[in-house]
Design a protein around this motif. Structure first.
Motif, PDB file in Angstrom:
ATOM      1  N   GLU A  52       0.837  -1.206   0.000  1.00 45.77           N
ATOM      2  CA  GLU A  52       0.000   0.000   0.000  1.00 45.77           C
ATOM      3  C   GLU A  52       0.869   1.252   0.000  1.00 45.77           C
ATOM      4  O   GLU A  52       1.907   1.299   0.649  1.00 45.77           O
ATOM      5  CB  GLU A  52      -0.945  -0.011   1.199  1.00 45.77           C
ATOM      6  N   ILE A  53       0.399   2.249  -0.730  1.00 42.32           N
ATOM      7  CA  ILE A  53       1.121   3.513  -0.859  1.00 42.32           C
ATOM      8  C   ILE A  53       0.128   4.632  -0.588  1.00 42.32           C
ATOM      9  O   ILE A  53      -1.018   4.558  -1.028  1.00 42.32           O
ATOM     10  CB  ILE A  53       1.700   3.647  -2.291  1.00 42.32           C
ATOM     11  N   GLY A  54       0.591   5.673   0.135  1.00 41.39           N
ATOM     12  CA  GLY A  54      -0.252   6.839   0.377  1.00 41.39           C
ATOM     13  C   GLY A  54      -0.951   6.773   1.723  1.00 41.39           C
ATOM     14  O   GLY A  54      -0.817   5.798   2.472  1.00 41.39           O
ATOM     15  N   THR A  55      -1.713   7.840   2.003  1.00 40.04           N
ATOM     16  CA  THR A  55      -2.485   7.908   3.250  1.00 40.04           C
ATOM     17  C   THR A  55      -3.850   8.492   2.934  1.00 40.04           C
ATOM     18  O   THR A  55      -4.055   9.037   1.850  1.00 40.04           O
ATOM     19  CB  THR A  55      -1.801   8.846   4.284  1.00 40.04           C
ATOM     20  N   GLY A  56      -4.749   8.398   3.900  1.00 36.90           N
ATOM     21  CA  GLY A  56      -6.058   9.026   3.717  1.00 36.90           C
ATOM     22  C   GLY A  56      -7.176   8.019   3.547  1.00 36.90           C
ATOM     23  O   GLY A  56      -6.946   6.810   3.520  1.00 36.90           O
ATOM     24  N   GLU A  57      -8.372   8.552   3.447  1.00 32.85           N
ATOM     25  CA  GLU A  57      -9.582   7.740   3.418  1.00 32.85           C
ATOM     26  C   GLU A  57      -9.786   7.042   2.072  1.00 32.85           C
ATOM     27  O   GLU A  57     -10.104   5.865   2.013  1.00 32.85           O
ATOM     28  CB  GLU A  57     -10.807   8.627   3.693  1.00 32.85           C
ATOM     29  N   SER A  58      -9.614   7.799   0.993  1.00 34.06           N
ATOM     30  CA  SER A  58      -9.881   7.229  -0.336  1.00 34.06           C
ATOM     31  C   SER A  58      -8.924   6.085  -0.595  1.00 34.06           C
ATOM     32  O   SER A  58      -7.744   6.154  -0.251  1.00 34.06           O
ATOM     33  CB  SER A  58      -9.707   8.292  -1.416  1.00 34.06           C
TER      34      SER A  58
END
Ligand code: NI
Length: 385
Positions: free
Chosen positions: A56-62
């Motif tokens: 997984e890459i990135g952060t946040g809800e989407s």
């Protein structure tokens, strides 16, 4: 950067190609992918999986997902490439090594833009596609939790590199398997009148089954019935008591699929009765039809065109693809990106053009980022903010 990345992805693809593993046994492949992701500082998620990797890459809800399949086939390679399979009888003859390197490339490109990503991209390196079991294993393990859209690809060898096709609606087929057991009465081959000939009965059944697509269903529906195994008898002068037939039915519509087993039963029992024999049907439902979301199909075509791909109309496939299982849970799109191989999928000389890898990696990175942006714009939170 582009050349270096291209070389990196090609070298990974070749390492996977040299070391193919069958469905469900992708242990070394899993280790390799883990190591490469680790080197790139990409986080891996822990799910209870025997083989396969979730990153997984990135952060946040989407959250959106990209999927690559990682398994190979029981085929003896004869492509002649100098990175040919080192495992006798096993070969990446469907290009899953290419799909894996494409998604590894997308992962690296997304990692480089992690700070700007408006959400998370989960990358599924899925085992056991060829046996149609891997997607369901990942779903059962919970990898789709929170995923709002999912994207994947296959490489059609008949399309040139640089071409792309996608379609909304049904794309790959429902894949079902059947076994038919015909029971007659064994006899001396010279005195057939004393028995019930299972071979003659089964032969009539094979022919009669071919009327199913043309007489039992609308010509506007897709139905393929293929008997692929006809087994009976042990010698030249004995009529066997039983014959076993095996085959597959391919359809796209849910209602047609549901109606097929009963139609087959009627035909085989009717024919068998006419000859004084008996016939029974064993039905084994395989993966469902792959049905792309109209919205994401259009979206993917727009991104592909903007990425420089030449768009081709997508032909409906009669083959199966276990990406279909994901689409039962979340919307998404499965696309075709040309690999220009002289020999087809599952052929011992299959040789996809590696020039497809870098552009496809760029495409999926772009698609992922734009999909997250569009999800964010359309979410109620964004509207309220
Ligand atoms: Ni495949």
């Amino acid at each position: 950067m582009t050349t270096a990345l291209s070389q990196q992805l090609i070298s990974w693809r070749r390492e996977l190609h040299k070391n193919p593993e069958l469905s469900g046994q992708e242990f070394a492949t899993t280790e390799r992918i883990r190591r490469w992701l680790e080197q790139a500082n990409i986080r891996q998620l822990n799910y209870p999986l025997k083989t396969g990797v979730i990153a997984e890459i990135g952060t946040g809800e989407s959250l959106i997902a990209l999927r690559a399949d990682i398994d190979a086939l029981p085929i003896d390679e004869s492509s002649g490439v100098d990175f040919s399979s080192q495992h006798a009888g096993v070969m990446h003859a469907c290009g899953h090594d290419v799909h894996s390197s494409v998604m590894l490339g997308a992962a690296l490109l997304l990692k480089a833009r992690e700070a700007e990503l408006p959400g998370r991209v989960r990358i599924l390196f899925q085992p056991a596609e060829e046996t149609f079991t891997g997607a369901q294993q990942l779903i059962d393990a919970g990898v789709l939790e929170g995923v709002q859209a999912i994207f994947g690809m296959h490489n059609p060898p008949e399309l040139p590199v640089g071409t792309f096709s996608a379609r909304g609606g049904p794309f790959y087929a429902n894949v079902d398997r059947f076994v038919i057991r015909v029971t007659g009465k064994g006899a001396h081959a010279a005195r057939p009148q004393e028995g019930v000939d299972a071979i003659v009965t089964a032969s009539q059944i094979v022919t009669a089954l071919q009327t199913l697509p043309s007489r039992s269903f609308s010509s506007l529906e897709s139905v393929v019935v293929s008997v692929t195994r006809f087994h009976g008898g042990n010698t030249w002068n004995v009529l066997p008591q039983t014959v076993e037939l095996e085959g597959t039915v391919r359809t796209h519509s849910h209602s047609v699929r549901a109606a097929v087993p009963e139609k087959i039963r009627q035909v085989i029992q009717g024919v068998a009765t006419a000859f004084g024999a008996q016939a029974e049907l064993e039905w084994q439902a395989g993966p469902p039809a792959l049905v792309n979301s109209e919205h994401w199909a259009t979206f993917s075509q727009q991104v592909a065109a903007a990425s420089g791909y030449q768009l081709k109309p997508a032909e409906i496939q009669m083959g199966g693809e276990d990406f279909a299982f994901y689409l039962h849970h979340v919307p998404g799109v499965f696309v075709s990106i040309g690999s220009a191989s002289e020999y087809g999928l599952h052929h011992p000389q299959f040789k996809p053009d590696e020039a497809l890898i870098l552009p496809a990696a760029n495409y999926f990175a772009r698609l992922a980022e734009q999909a997250l942006t569009s999800l964010k714009q359309s979410s109620p939170q964004a509207v309220n903010a």
